[in-house]
Write an enzyme that holds these catalytic residues in place. Sequence first.
Site, PDB file in Angstrom:
ATOM      1  NE  ARG A  47      -2.148  -0.217   3.508  1.00 53.36           N
ATOM      2  CZ  ARG A  47      -2.596  -0.675   4.650  1.00 53.36           C
ATOM      3  NH1 ARG A  47      -3.886  -0.730   4.860  1.00 53.36           N
ATOM      4  NH2 ARG A  47      -1.787  -1.081   5.604  1.00 53.36           N
ATOM      5  N   GLY A 188       2.415  -6.655  23.066  1.00 54.90           N
ATOM      6  CA  GLY A 188       2.256  -6.834  21.620  1.00 54.90           C
ATOM      7  C   GLY A 188       1.512  -8.100  21.237  1.00 54.90           C
ATOM      8  CG  ASP A 202      -8.113 -15.165  14.602  1.00 52.10           C
ATOM      9  OD1 ASP A 202      -7.595 -14.808  13.527  1.00 52.10           O
ATOM     10  OD2 ASP A 202      -7.629 -16.062  15.322  1.00 52.10           O
ATOM     11  CE  LYS A 206      -6.451 -18.328  13.256  1.00 51.47           C
ATOM     12  NZ  LYS A 206      -5.779 -17.790  14.448  1.00 51.47           N
TER      13      LYS A 206
HETATM   14  N1  NAP Z   1       0.632 -11.730  11.564  1.00 46.82           N
HETATM   15  C1  NAP Z   1       0.457 -12.989  11.908  1.00 46.82           C
HETATM   16  O1  NAP Z   1       0.998 -13.468  12.909  1.00 46.82           O
HETATM   17  C2  NAP Z   1      -0.409 -13.879  11.055  1.00 46.82           C
HETATM   18  C3  NAP Z   1      -0.561 -15.235  11.415  1.00 46.82           C
HETATM   19  C4  NAP Z   1      -1.330 -16.086  10.606  1.00 46.82           C
HETATM   20  C5  NAP Z   1      -1.951 -15.562   9.481  1.00 46.82           C
HETATM   21  N2  NAP Z   1      -1.807 -14.234   9.180  1.00 46.82           N
HETATM   22  C6  NAP Z   1      -2.484 -13.739   7.998  1.00 46.82           C
HETATM   23  O2  NAP Z   1      -1.525 -13.237   7.092  1.00 46.82           O
HETATM   24  C7  NAP Z   1      -2.081 -12.149   6.357  1.00 46.82           C
HETATM   25  C8  NAP Z   1      -1.168 -10.950   6.477  1.00 46.82           C
HETATM   26  O3  NAP Z   1      -1.057 -10.592   7.836  1.00 46.82           O
HETATM   27  P1  NAP Z   1       0.064  -9.561   8.345  1.00 46.82           P
HETATM   28  O4  NAP Z   1       0.063  -9.642   9.818  1.00 46.82           O
HETATM   29  O5  NAP Z   1       1.334  -9.771   7.612  1.00 46.82           O
HETATM   30  O6  NAP Z   1      -0.584  -8.162   7.900  1.00 46.82           O
HETATM   31  P2  NAP Z   1       0.113  -6.734   7.820  1.00 46.82           P
HETATM   32  O7  NAP Z   1       1.354  -6.698   8.652  1.00 46.82           O
HETATM   33  O8  NAP Z   1      -0.950  -5.720   8.094  1.00 46.82           O
HETATM   34  O9  NAP Z   1       0.563  -6.616   6.295  1.00 46.82           O
HETATM   35  C9  NAP Z   1      -0.345  -6.409   5.260  1.00 46.82           C
HETATM   36  C10 NAP Z   1       0.435  -6.065   4.005  1.00 46.82           C
HETATM   37  O10 NAP Z   1      -0.499  -5.922   2.926  1.00 46.82           O
HETATM   38  C11 NAP Z   1      -0.234  -4.672   2.263  1.00 46.82           C
HETATM   39  N3  NAP Z   1      -1.495  -4.183   1.735  1.00 46.82           N
HETATM   40  C12 NAP Z   1      -2.595  -3.800   2.400  1.00 46.82           C
HETATM   41  N4  NAP Z   1      -3.564  -3.437   1.550  1.00 46.82           N
HETATM   42  C13 NAP Z   1      -3.049  -3.585   0.309  1.00 46.82           C
HETATM   43  C14 NAP Z   1      -3.543  -3.369  -1.003  1.00 46.82           C
HETATM   44  N5  NAP Z   1      -4.781  -2.909  -1.196  1.00 46.82           N
HETATM   45  N6  NAP Z   1      -2.728  -3.648  -2.051  1.00 46.82           N
HETATM   46  C15 NAP Z   1      -1.481  -4.104  -1.858  1.00 46.82           C
HETATM   47  N7  NAP Z   1      -0.953  -4.332  -0.625  1.00 46.82           N
HETATM   48  C16 NAP Z   1      -1.734  -4.065   0.419  1.00 46.82           C
HETATM   49  C17 NAP Z   1       0.369  -3.777   3.317  1.00 46.82           C
HETATM   50  O11 NAP Z   1       1.120  -2.761   2.691  1.00 46.82           O
HETATM   51  P3  NAP Z   1       1.993  -1.698   3.543  1.00 46.82           P
HETATM   52  O12 NAP Z   1       3.193  -2.476   4.027  1.00 46.82           O
HETATM   53  O13 NAP Z   1       2.371  -0.690   2.553  1.00 46.82           O
HETATM   54  O14 NAP Z   1       1.125  -1.224   4.634  1.00 46.82           O
HETATM   55  C18 NAP Z   1       1.230  -4.774   4.100  1.00 46.82           C
HETATM   56  O15 NAP Z   1       2.479  -4.907   3.476  1.00 46.82           O
HETATM   57  C19 NAP Z   1      -3.499 -11.952   6.894  1.00 46.82           C
HETATM   58  O16 NAP Z   1      -4.414 -12.673   6.111  1.00 46.82           O
HETATM   59  C20 NAP Z   1      -3.429 -12.580   8.279  1.00 46.82           C
HETATM   60  O17 NAP Z   1      -4.668 -13.060   8.742  1.00 46.82           O
HETATM   61  C21 NAP Z   1      -1.053 -13.393   9.930  1.00 46.82           C
END
Ligand code: NAP
Length: 429
Positions: A47, A188, A202, A206
């Site tokens: 983004r 955190g 959430d 799952k």
């Molecule tokens: N975090 C965890 O521990 C975890 C565990 C299991 C599953 N997940 C899953 O993994 C996925 C990602 O989670 P996350 O924690 O990595 O999320 P995050 O840190 O919020 O990262 C989201 C990423 O997507 C980008 N983004 C958002 N909107 C966009 C758009 N319209 N077009 C292109 N890029 C876009 C953001 O860009 P910017 O960097 O520019 O903001 C960011 O890089 C989710 O489905 C989540 O449920 C996460």
Amino acid sequence: MRTRPLKVALLGCGVVGSEVARIMTTHADDLAARIGAPVELAGVAVRRPDKVREGIDPALVTTDATALVKRGDLDIVVEVIGGIEPARALITTAFEHGASVVSANKALLAQDGAALHAAAEEHGRDLYYEAAVAGAIPLIRPLRESLAGDKVNRVLGIVNGTTNFILDKMDTTGAGYQEALDEATALGYAEADPTADVEGFDAAAKAAILAGIAFHTRVRLDDVHREGMTEVTAADFASAKEMGCTIKLLAICERAGDGASVTARVHPAMIPLSHPLASVRGAYNAVFVESDAAGQLMFYGPGAGGAPTASAVLGDLVAVGRNRISGATGPGESAYAALPVSPMGEVVTRYHISLDVADKPGVLAQVATVFAEHGVSIDTVRQQGKDGEASLVVVTHRASDAALGGTVETLRKLDTVRGVASIMRVEGE
Ligand SMILES: NC(=O)c1ccc[n+]([C@@H]2O[C@H](COP(=O)([O-])OP(=O)(O)OC[C@H]3O[C@@H](n4cnc5c(N)ncnc54)[C@H](OP(=O)(O)O)[C@@H]3O)[C@@H](O)[C@H]2O)c1
């Protein structure tokens, strides 16, 4: 080894995506050897294009994710943006343009898994999503593949690390919900808005994914009964301790009594300290699977975090990469059993009910009569009186949720019942 690299687009480069990119770079040689072809990061959609992203070539970064997935030369699209849109449209477009997809998106899979699987199948591509449930823990592949010859009867899991951290704190320190949540936020483990975790959304997503795979049946998010854990009190933990139990937020998917239907639910529940899930501490996840032939299996590990989740994504990337090279596809959706999903009222379990009652003769008999009238059999009753008021703790034998609901409704109408302090299901016995 094939010399032409597999081209991979990364949609999202946040907590998970940045770790996926890092491991793809640092383990490039091993990944190439395991897949049978080098892997090339062909583009990264985000983004905020100006954010500094260590280890990522700025020339690969774009804000136009749609153009990236439409390139036509991609082998695999890794979707780690999250949420419903634009993730859904991007995944569908990726299939239409010939790529297979690896996703970590539980919300989207729970809501629209069937349509995404259909799109993958229509275009002869893979849809893998190991990271969508319980982060690093191998669970989707064991259920989809390793247990494909068995009959899974029950899946009982702690699939949300935030809520497990909070409940564990309450259990070990005697803290109340708010105090434990504040600590989780400071460390955190909880987001600024913890609703998705503490209200069970959430975990419900799952549960829908797990139930669908375990029972070869479509289970949508709306089919999952959901209760959060914000009402759990220190007093509930004290009661649980007296019963030799602790309290966990559980995702429970099971075949209903006669096996002709299934149920899926998320709610806080007491479980005996002797159950393996009782010893799952802090932010860890664990899923307990019961099947006909294998018996009882437990899967345990970190359910979230950048690197652990990326581990699951990379595992999928290797599997999908191998499929691309061999021209095969992995298992698609298996929903042939098409079992109906029963409503919560038909779920049968035990209950722990705590009532505030008047401390006078005959109250216990009156309460017991209400349980009997609704066909709910009492296992134990404990009564404590003080200053004209008393508390009555009733533990039932197995009864349906509908029968228990009717019992509580009638109890609330009794003059002698001042209030229903808590109702907690007892699981894992
Ligand atoms: N975090 C965890 O521990 C975890 C565990 C299991 C599953 N997940 C899953 O993994 C996925 C990602 O989670 P996350 O924690 O990595 O999320 P995050 O840190 O919020 O990262 C989201 C990423 O997507 C980008 N983004 C958002 N909107 C966009 C758009 N319209 N077009 C292109 N890029 C876009 C953001 O860009 P910017 O960097 O520019 O903001 C960011 O890089 C989710 O489905 C989540 O449920 C996460």
